[in-house]
Scaffold this motif. Sequence first.
Motif, mmCIF file in Angstrom:
data_model
loop_
_atom_site.group_PDB
_atom_site.id
_atom_site.type_symbol
_atom_site.label_atom_id
_atom_site.label_comp_id
_atom_site.label_asym_id
_atom_site.label_seq_id
_atom_site.Cartn_x
_atom_site.Cartn_y
_atom_site.Cartn_z
ATOM 1 N N GLY A 97 -32.191 87.133 -12.603
ATOM 2 C CA GLY A 97 -32.492 88.629 -12.726
ATOM 3 C C GLY A 97 -31.644 89.664 -13.329
ATOM 4 N N MET A 98 -30.351 88.868 -13.649
ATOM 5 C CA MET A 98 -29.661 89.858 -14.458
ATOM 6 C C MET A 98 -29.792 90.134 -16.016
ATOM 7 N N THR A 99 -29.527 91.451 -16.463
ATOM 8 C CA THR A 99 -29.661 91.643 -17.866
ATOM 9 C C THR A 99 -28.507 91.055 -18.526
ATOM 10 N N LEU A 100 -28.486 90.917 -20.073
ATOM 11 C CA LEU A 100 -27.371 90.552 -20.685
ATOM 12 C C LEU A 100 -26.156 91.215 -20.595
ATOM 13 N N GLU A 101 -26.321 92.665 -20.345
ATOM 14 C CA GLU A 101 -25.151 93.644 -20.097
ATOM 15 C C GLU A 101 -24.532 93.367 -18.923
ATOM 16 N N GLU A 102 -25.275 92.959 -17.857
ATOM 17 C CA GLU A 102 -24.621 92.630 -16.372
ATOM 18 C C GLU A 102 -24.110 91.439 -16.547
ATOM 19 N N LYS A 103 -24.521 90.208 -17.359
ATOM 20 C CA LYS A 103 -23.803 88.996 -17.384
ATOM 21 C C LYS A 103 -22.317 89.007 -18.162
ATOM 22 N N VAL A 104 -22.447 89.990 -19.086
ATOM 23 C CA VAL A 104 -21.198 90.233 -19.969
ATOM 24 C C VAL A 104 -20.103 90.877 -18.995
ATOM 25 N N GLY A 105 -20.696 91.885 -18.331
ATOM 26 C CA GLY A 105 -19.649 92.744 -17.564
ATOM 27 C C GLY A 105 -18.919 91.584 -16.580
ATOM 28 N N GLN A 106 -19.921 90.774 -15.902
ATOM 29 C CA GLN A 106 -19.417 90.018 -14.801
ATOM 30 C C GLN A 106 -18.263 89.113 -15.266
ATOM 31 N N MET A 107 -17.974 88.988 -16.653
ATOM 32 C CA MET A 107 -16.993 88.264 -17.264
ATOM 33 C C MET A 107 -15.635 88.882 -16.997
ATOM 34 N N PHE A 108 -15.697 90.034 -16.802
ATOM 35 C CA PHE A 108 -14.277 90.739 -16.851
ATOM 36 C C PHE A 108 -13.593 91.215 -15.534
ATOM 37 N N LEU A 109 -12.464 90.900 -15.355
ATOM 38 C CA LEU A 109 -11.756 91.787 -14.263
ATOM 39 C C LEU A 109 -10.776 92.547 -14.899
ATOM 40 N N VAL A 110 -10.810 93.812 -14.686
ATOM 41 C CA VAL A 110 -10.081 94.847 -15.287
ATOM 42 C C VAL A 110 -9.184 95.807 -14.570
ATOM 43 N N ARG A 111 -8.481 96.381 -15.499
ATOM 44 C CA ARG A 111 -7.521 97.317 -14.354
ATOM 45 C C ARG A 111 -8.380 98.422 -14.017
ATOM 46 N N CYS A 112 -8.007 98.959 -12.787
ATOM 47 C CA CYS A 112 -8.837 100.091 -12.212
ATOM 48 C C CYS A 112 -8.835 101.453 -12.915
ATOM 49 N N ILE B 72 -17.980 100.954 -13.065
ATOM 50 C CA ILE B 72 -18.823 99.656 -12.420
ATOM 51 C C ILE B 72 -20.189 99.853 -12.729
ATOM 52 N N ARG B 73 -20.837 101.016 -12.743
ATOM 53 C CA ARG B 73 -22.211 101.245 -13.103
ATOM 54 C C ARG B 73 -22.573 101.209 -14.539
ATOM 55 N N ASP B 74 -21.630 101.618 -15.187
ATOM 56 C CA ASP B 74 -21.875 101.611 -16.838
ATOM 57 C C ASP B 74 -21.431 100.148 -17.543
ATOM 58 N N TYR B 75 -20.625 99.380 -16.948
ATOM 59 C CA TYR B 75 -19.992 98.202 -17.458
ATOM 60 C C TYR B 75 -20.425 96.955 -16.492
ATOM 61 N N HIS B 76 -20.784 97.211 -15.390
ATOM 62 C CA HIS B 76 -21.449 95.813 -14.399
ATOM 63 C C HIS B 76 -20.029 95.081 -14.380
ATOM 64 N N ILE B 77 -18.985 95.665 -14.350
ATOM 65 C CA ILE B 77 -17.725 94.693 -14.190
ATOM 66 C C ILE B 77 -17.768 93.643 -12.988
ATOM 67 N N GLY B 78 -16.891 92.615 -13.270
ATOM 68 C CA GLY B 78 -16.913 91.557 -12.157
ATOM 69 C C GLY B 78 -15.881 91.862 -11.045
ATOM 70 N N GLY B 79 -14.606 92.816 -11.431
ATOM 71 C CA GLY B 79 -13.804 93.352 -10.376
ATOM 72 C C GLY B 79 -12.735 93.950 -10.918
ATOM 73 N N TYR B 80 -11.877 94.591 -10.236
ATOM 74 C CA TYR B 80 -10.807 95.357 -10.511
ATOM 75 C C TYR B 80 -9.411 94.695 -10.262
ATOM 76 N N VAL B 81 -8.349 95.006 -10.899
ATOM 77 C CA VAL B 81 -6.881 94.635 -10.502
ATOM 78 C C VAL B 81 -6.367 95.879 -10.204
ATOM 79 N N LEU B 82 -5.638 95.689 -8.949
ATOM 80 C CA LEU B 82 -5.270 97.087 -8.635
ATOM 81 C C LEU B 82 -3.481 96.910 -8.710
ATOM 82 N N PHE B 83 -2.858 98.081 -9.133
ATOM 83 C CA PHE B 83 -1.410 98.028 -9.224
ATOM 84 C C PHE B 83 -0.779 99.189 -8.454
ATOM 85 N N ALA B 84 0.260 99.247 -8.553
ATOM 86 C CA ALA B 84 1.241 100.092 -7.472
ATOM 87 C C ALA B 84 0.710 101.414 -7.368
ATOM 88 N N LYS B 85 0.228 101.925 -8.514
ATOM 89 C CA LYS B 85 -0.042 103.325 -8.695
ATOM 90 C C LYS B 85 -1.270 103.719 -7.837
#
Length: 287
Positions: free
Chosen positions: A67-82, A90-103
């Motif tokens: 049920g996912m779009t191609l954009e959603e499938k691609v976005g889920q491949m990425f774990l990115v800096r917040c 999250i809404r625009d790129y459908h990312i898989g998750g965030y990496v949080l740092f000290a900041k």
Amino acid sequence: MKQRSKKKRRFQCGIGLLILLCTVGCKTQKEPAPTALPLEPTTAVTAVPELPEQTAEEEELLRIIEGMTLEEKVGQMFLVRCPEEAEEAIRDYHIGGYVLFAKDFAGETGESVRETIALYQETSKIPLLISVDEEGGTVVRISKYPAFRERVFLSPRELYSEGGIERIAEDTKEKAELLLSLGINVNLAPVCDISRKKNAFLYERSFGGTAKETAEYVKTVVETANEAGLGSVLKHFPGYGDNGDTHEGIVYDTRPYETYTENDFKPFSAGLEAGAGAVMVSHNIVQ
């Protein structure tokens, strides 16, 4: 306990979804028509093993993917800096998750971090992987702030000298409780690298034992974290060894392949067998 089980399932579903996404759309191509060749006759027959039936969780993952779009499938491949505009990303790129740092924890409290992460999860169509580097010792993103812990988590070397492998397990359990209480479901640890020279980049962050001892350490961390419901990431494959800091320049690793098979690979193998959900690669150029 129910909350932990739910978070553990979320992490496993997220990792499973990322893995499945890697294979979605890879259809087998049709084989060309066979040509007439003088093949030798054979009586050997290879039995085709029966594929296991899909579990309810696997079926649900496949249903979500369909049920996912191609954009959603691609976005889920990425774990990115917040980023600053985390919800918008999250809404625009459908990312898989965030990496949080000290900041992301500076000036915050446990309650404010929980609320922020909960907002990220509510914004995302698919549960996010929320990760952090909380190794202990020189790499701590959360415990460096008294608002979250009175004392910084110790390094693996310090822990082991205090109380052996049992102390490692206790520390991992406490880390898991803290991270999960904040809404973080993945720790970018343990460090599987084997470094023996004090001037090596990974020396202070490594366990400090032999390949066998490091493998036992990694196994303990992964199993303990899994029991608590926290995901683990093995790093830094294929092993830094005694190389320098790749954040400051290019590093070429010229060690023979046998060095890896006989030494560096063993902690990673132990971690995977123990149930680690992911592996982080190094910046080294391995020749």
